[in-house]
Enzyme design. Structure first.
Site, PDB file in Angstrom:
ATOM      1  N   ASP A   1      -5.710  -5.024   0.703  1.00  0.00           N
ATOM      2  CA  ASP A   1      -4.549  -5.880   0.954  1.00  0.00           C
ATOM      3  C   ASP A   1      -3.934  -6.352  -0.353  1.00  0.00           C
ATOM      4  O   ASP A   1      -4.447  -7.259  -1.009  1.00  0.00           O
ATOM      5  CB  ASP A   1      -4.979  -7.073   1.810  1.00  0.00           C
ATOM      6  CG  ASP A   1      -3.811  -7.951   2.239  1.00  0.00           C
ATOM      7  OD1 ASP A   1      -2.670  -7.625   1.872  1.00  0.00           O
ATOM      8  OD2 ASP A   1      -4.044  -8.949   2.933  1.00  0.00           O
TER       9      ASP A   1
ATOM     10  N   ASP B   1       3.446  -5.856   0.207  1.00  0.00           N
ATOM     11  CA  ASP B   1       2.266  -6.354   0.914  1.00  0.00           C
ATOM     12  C   ASP B   1       1.718  -5.330   1.896  1.00  0.00           C
ATOM     13  O   ASP B   1       2.324  -5.085   2.940  1.00  0.00           O
ATOM     14  CB  ASP B   1       2.663  -7.647   1.638  1.00  0.00           C
ATOM     15  CG  ASP B   1       1.544  -8.241   2.453  1.00  0.00           C
ATOM     16  OD1 ASP B   1       0.373  -7.914   2.184  1.00  0.00           O
ATOM     17  OD2 ASP B   1       1.850  -9.045   3.354  1.00  0.00           O
TER      18      ASP B   1
END
Length: 507
Positions: free
Chosen positions: A291, A104
């Site tokens: 992201d 992430d």
């Protein structure tokens, strides 16, 4: 799910959840680590999970790349669930204990469930770290808690050896999660999260895994890159390359933009076009982050509404919006025609105040034109702000006033619904418009096949928009989050050494 904004939960419910599957990693003799991805079809048992989980300047030249035939880079294969989330395998401890983790770029901590997690049901459905079984475990005990957009965890820090692909990061600080409340992590098939953001957003001032890879000399070049396979028929889901890039997964040169604010991988981008028509919203620039932990593409409600209108996505009609258009639309349009700053239109007609940069809710009683006294609430001000942007965009296209007012009224029916998915007609996907983002002065197109999620086939098929709204207030926002919907079509390089992000067409 890596943005960690509390408001993200409401807007990321359309994202699809990961499934568990055995991961594989390939350690190359050239020092690269690849993590590959695989896909599985959605079944009815996973439908609930899919509904509940979401989340320049110049070009690269060959000399900028640290390719796979060099030493000290590592490729980690990832697994993919319905083009929605990508994850791979890591191990912690000696002997190694296996976990699946989301890689992430929107967060910076590593956490996995702890064997001391007793009161969260989610912990009983995932692999748990057992400190007593590891000879390299070191007690830490510092408390920790993280709130993501789609859930929260808490626990304490521990230290142990972490292996990512073929790279072993010794004495890595990580979080043992002893609490995972709510349904999000219960339904998730991944065990934990490995954050690849900057240390500035690391909880507990912990040194991220990626920082230790670089500082301990495990990778020769301080870059990592993502390829996310969007071919649902291909069992290979994608890969992360730590320390380099894989030339076979992109074509042409990368366009790169400098990171403007460390924490997330944040950069500046230009305007957005819908079917080659500029929206004007980002004409003076907007901020965005790349992201990998967010499945969809999120942005301000104003522009997401314009996009969803263009693609026929159906949300919930906003009564406040229709009231504003009906009572104040012509006055707003007259103000814009007379060159009133669009940011000041709503304060100019008395629906909002103005703080020097944008309109704000007045929260006071006023008398409107029909003599009815009422409280001008934040919803009315917000609706006015959105409508002024829509009108200004149409004015720039030389539309008639009648058409502009009708268009604004139409958009009221397409304001994104924070509690449900925005549905679209599957039969119209091929005729939907191209949505274009401007990054580093260059256009990056998203086709309908890129931004529409399709579940099922034939008459049972369901299609949803990949665009969802999230209004982040200044000074952090407005902020666009370019999640997997964008990173899938565009191979993404995160250049930690030069503090920049690069994008190229994925292959």
């Amino acid at each position: 799910m890596g943005t960690r904004f509390q408001s993200l939960l409401a807007f990321l419910l359309s994202c699809l959840i990961l499934i568990s599957a055995a991961s594989s990693s390939e350690q190359k003799g050239d020092g690269t680590l690849r993590i590959g991805l695989k896909k599985r079809k959605l079944d009815r048992a996973n439908r609930l999970a899919s509904q509940l989980f979401l989340k320049n300047r110049g070009s690269w030249s060959p000399k900028d790349y640290f390719c796979l035939n060099d030493a000290n880079s590592d490729i980690v294969p990832l697994k993919n669930y319905l083009d929605a989330q990508y994850y791979g395998e890591i191990t912690i401890g000696t002997p190694p204990q296996k976990f699946t983790a989301i890689f992430d770029t929107g967060s910076s901590n590593l956490w996995v469930p702890s064997s001391n997690c007793y009161f969260s049901i989610a912990c009983y459905f995932h692999s748990k770290y057992k400190a007593r079984d590891s000879s390299t475990y070191k007690r830490n005990g510092k408390p920790a808690s993280i709130r993501y957009g789609t859930g929260a965890i808490s626990g304490y820090f521990s230290n142990d050896d972490v292996k990512v692909g073929g790279l072993v990061i010794k004495d890595q600080e990580f979080i043992e999660a002893t609490s995972e409340p709510g349904i999000t992590f219960l339904l998730a098939k991944f065990d934990g999260i490995l954050g690849l953001g900057f240390k500035e957003i690391a909880v507990g001032n912990s040194t991220p895994v990626w920082y230790n890879m670089v500082e301990k000399g495990l990778v020769k070049e301080p870059i990592f890159s993502f390829w996310l396979n969007r071919n649902p028929e291909d069992p290979e889901g994608g890969q992360i390359v730590f320390g380099g890039v894989d030339p076979k997964h992109f074509k042409g040169e990368h366009t790169y933009v400098p990171v403007t604010r460390k924490g997330y991988w944040q950069f500046d981008m230009g305007d957005l076009n819908i079917a080659d028509k500029p929206t004007g919203y980002c004409a003076k620039g907007c901020s965005a982050i790349a992201d990998s932990g967010t499945s969809l593409l999120t942005g301000p409600s104003t522009v997401i509404t314009m996009i969803n209108h263009a693609i026929g996505a159906v949300g919930i009609a906003s009564q406040e919006c229709k009231t504003v258009i009906g009572q104040y639309g012509q006055t707003m349009l007259d103000s814009l025609v007379s060159q009133v700053d669009p940011r000041k239109v709503c304060s100019h007609i008395g629906l909002c105040g103005f703080d020097g940069t944008h309109s704000v809710s007045m929260g006071i009683k006023s008398v409107v034109e029909d003599g009815v006294s009422g409280l001008l609430n934040e919803a009315m001000c917000c609706a006015c702000e959105m409508a002024s942007v829509w009108m200004q965009s149409e004015l720039s296209q030389n539309q008639t006033q009648e058409r502009i007012l009708a268009y604004a009224a139409e958009l009221c029916d397409h304001i994104p619904n924070p509690n449900q998915q925005s549905a679209v007609d599957c039969e119209r996907v091929s005729s939907m418009p191209i949505v274009t983002f401007t990054i580093g002065g260059k256009p990056f197109d998203l086709s309908p096949q890129d931004y529409i999620f399709k579940i099922g086939d034939g008459v049972q098929a369901q299609c949803t928009s990949g665009f969802t709204a999230m209004d982040i207030p200044p000074p952090r926002g407005p902020l666009w989050i370019l999640g997997d919907i964008f990173m899938g079509p565009y191979h993404t390089v995160f250049d930690y050494g030069k503090t920049r992000v690069g994008f190229a067409k994925a292959t």
